[in-house]
Scaffold this active site. Structure first.
Site, PDB file in Angstrom:
ATOM      1  N   ASP A 222      -1.738   6.704   6.262  1.00 10.57           N
ATOM      2  CA  ASP A 222      -1.673   5.289   6.618  1.00 10.57           C
ATOM      3  C   ASP A 222      -2.575   5.006   7.812  1.00 10.57           C
ATOM      4  OD1 ASP A 222      -0.873   2.687   6.483  1.00 10.57           O
ATOM      5  OD2 ASP A 222       1.102   3.009   7.363  1.00 10.57           O
TER       6      ASP A 222
ATOM      7  N   ARG B  54       6.820  -8.446   1.791  1.00  7.71           N
ATOM      8  CA  ARG B  54       7.724  -7.983   2.851  1.00  7.71           C
ATOM      9  C   ARG B  54       8.391  -9.171   3.545  1.00  7.71           C
ATOM     10  NH1 ARG B  54       4.859  -4.244   6.631  1.00  7.71           N
ATOM     11  NH2 ARG B  54       5.602  -2.646   5.200  1.00  7.71           N
TER      12      ARG B  54
ATOM     13  N   LYS C  49       0.838  -1.216   0.000  1.00  2.00           N
ATOM     14  CA  LYS C  49       0.000   0.000   0.000  1.00  2.00           C
ATOM     15  C   LYS C  49       0.868   1.260   0.000  1.00  2.00           C
ATOM     16  CE  LYS C  49      -2.410  -1.370   3.642  1.00  2.00           C
ATOM     17  NZ  LYS C  49      -1.855  -2.739   3.793  1.00  2.00           N
ATOM     18  N   THR C  50       1.881   1.295   0.821  1.00  2.00           N
ATOM     19  CA  THR C  50       2.769   2.460   0.836  1.00  2.00           C
ATOM     20  C   THR C  50       3.499   2.598  -0.494  1.00  2.00           C
ATOM     21  OG1 THR C  50       3.091   2.331   3.223  1.00  2.00           O
ATOM     22  CG2 THR C  50       4.738   3.539   1.972  1.00  2.00           C
TER      23      THR C  50
ATOM     24  N   THR D 159      -5.699  -1.478   7.081  1.00  2.00           N
ATOM     25  CA  THR D 159      -5.696  -2.934   7.210  1.00  2.00           C
ATOM     26  C   THR D 159      -7.063  -3.432   7.658  1.00  2.00           C
ATOM     27  OG1 THR D 159      -4.862  -2.689   9.472  1.00  2.00           O
ATOM     28  CG2 THR D 159      -3.237  -3.036   7.736  1.00  2.00           C
TER      29      THR D 159
END
Length: 356
Positions: A121, A229, A76-77, A170
């Protein structure tokens, strides 16, 4: 190769936890793709977002507000930064927990440049007064700044330059409908397939100057829980093992041996995951057992078991949440290498004394 946000700190110390630690954040800055063409996975989201951005550029207008939802570590970032790069605009990054008052948000909004991208965020954790101010800012590019207190307070309208808000969450279900409806484009980030994660691993290995063969990349990808990640984190730990214990080349055997040292098994389960399953199977016969009882059995807090271990176990089909408690599936018995009791094998669903 896509990563993003930070959420609950309960998983910070886990090698397979989706939350970014400081090392992750430093490495991710170098590994992040710079445009949609480099972004791996999320094919439908990329296609839709590409249309939105191209149309905005063709009109010479600011892009619509974008809402990205999905688990931590899926990109997302990264996508927010790509949006800014594709629109050739600066980006401002903040988070919901950092905005506790409407004045905090007003200060940020009033300093934005025309066309700037504001990445917010964990937007669902923003305070309610700030959230209500954001409604007007998104729709009318205006905020009302309250001057004074009590009956003498005055609302001064403040015009804002057009900007693009990229919200990330999230937990999309916690967003109020009025806020969700103000986003022109919404997208849900899915977990990655192993083949996509193999591409992530190969790309990251190339950027990190790590030698890896296809079988080694497949081994790492298969243990990465569908999350880029985690794939990059495992790659770095396997790289360390290969440099110390081998000649630096990551093969399937080297990757398997390295991840055995770090207690990450073939399905991506770590010590905590296996502890939960083994307690459920060995102490409670596969369940049903209450969450609090299960947490005591593994020596962890209830919230840690529920929020850190359970989501992946449920997604993998190893554990089920029922009204009567947690229940192990046949796949859990097979994965741990145990034989289920005859009652479970017969599927009669008979439980024990532990409630939900």
């Amino acid at each position: 190769m896509n990563w993003d946000d930070t959420t609950d700190t309960a998983a910070d110390e886990r090698l397979v936890g989706p939350v970014a630690d400081r090392e992750d954040q430093a490495v991710e800055a170098a590994l992040r793709p710079k445009d949609l063409g480099e972004f791996i996975g999320q094919e439908k989201v990329r296609e839709q977002l590409d249309l939105v951005l191209r149309a905005a550029r063709a009109r010479g207008a600011t892009a619509d507000h974008v809402l990205l939802s999905g688990a931590p570590g899926l990109g997302k970032t990264t996508l927010s930064m790509i949006i800014a790069a594709e629109m050739e605009a600066p980006i401002r990054i903040t988070s919901g927990p950092a905005i506790q008052h409407a004045g905090d948000l007003a200060a940020i909004l009033s300093s934005l440049q025309e066309g700037e991208v504001l990445f917010l965020d964990e937007i669902h954790r923003m305070s309610r007064p700030a959230e209500e101010m954001l409604y007007m800012a998104m729709e009318d590019f205006r905020v009302d700044v309250i001057v004074g207190k009590g009956p003498g307070a005055t609302a001064i309208p403040l015009e804002l330059p057009p900007f693009t808000l990229v919200g990330a969450t999230t937990r999309a279900g916690l967003l109020p409908p009025p806020l969700r409806d103000r986003f022109g484009f919404t997208a849900h980030m899915e977990f990655y397939e192993p083949a996509e994660l193999e591409r992530v691993v190969h790309r990251s290995a190339s950027l990190l100057d790590v030698e890896i063969d296809p079988d080694g990349a497949a081994e790492i990808a298969g243990r990465s829980r569908g999350t880029p990640r985690i794939a990059n984190r495992l790659l770095r730990r396997v790289r360390d093992y290969a440099q110390v214990k081998a000649d630096g080349l990551i093969t399937r055997d080297i990757a398997a041996a390295a991840l055995a040292v770090y207690e990450v098994d073939a399905r991506g389960l770590d010590r905590l995951d296996r502890a939960v399953l083994e307690a459920l199977l060995k102490l409670f016969g596969g369940g049903p057992v209450g969450l609090s009882t299960l947490a005591v059995a593994v020596g962890e807090e209830r919230e840690t078991v529920e929020e850190v271990a359970e989501p992946f176990l449920v997604r993998e089909g190893l554990l089920a949440r029922t009204p009567r408690g947690r229940v192990a599936t046949p796949a859990a018995w097979a994965h741990i290498g145990l034989t289920p009791p005859r009652s479970q094998a017969a599927g009669n669903g008979q439980g024990d004394l532990f409630g939900a």
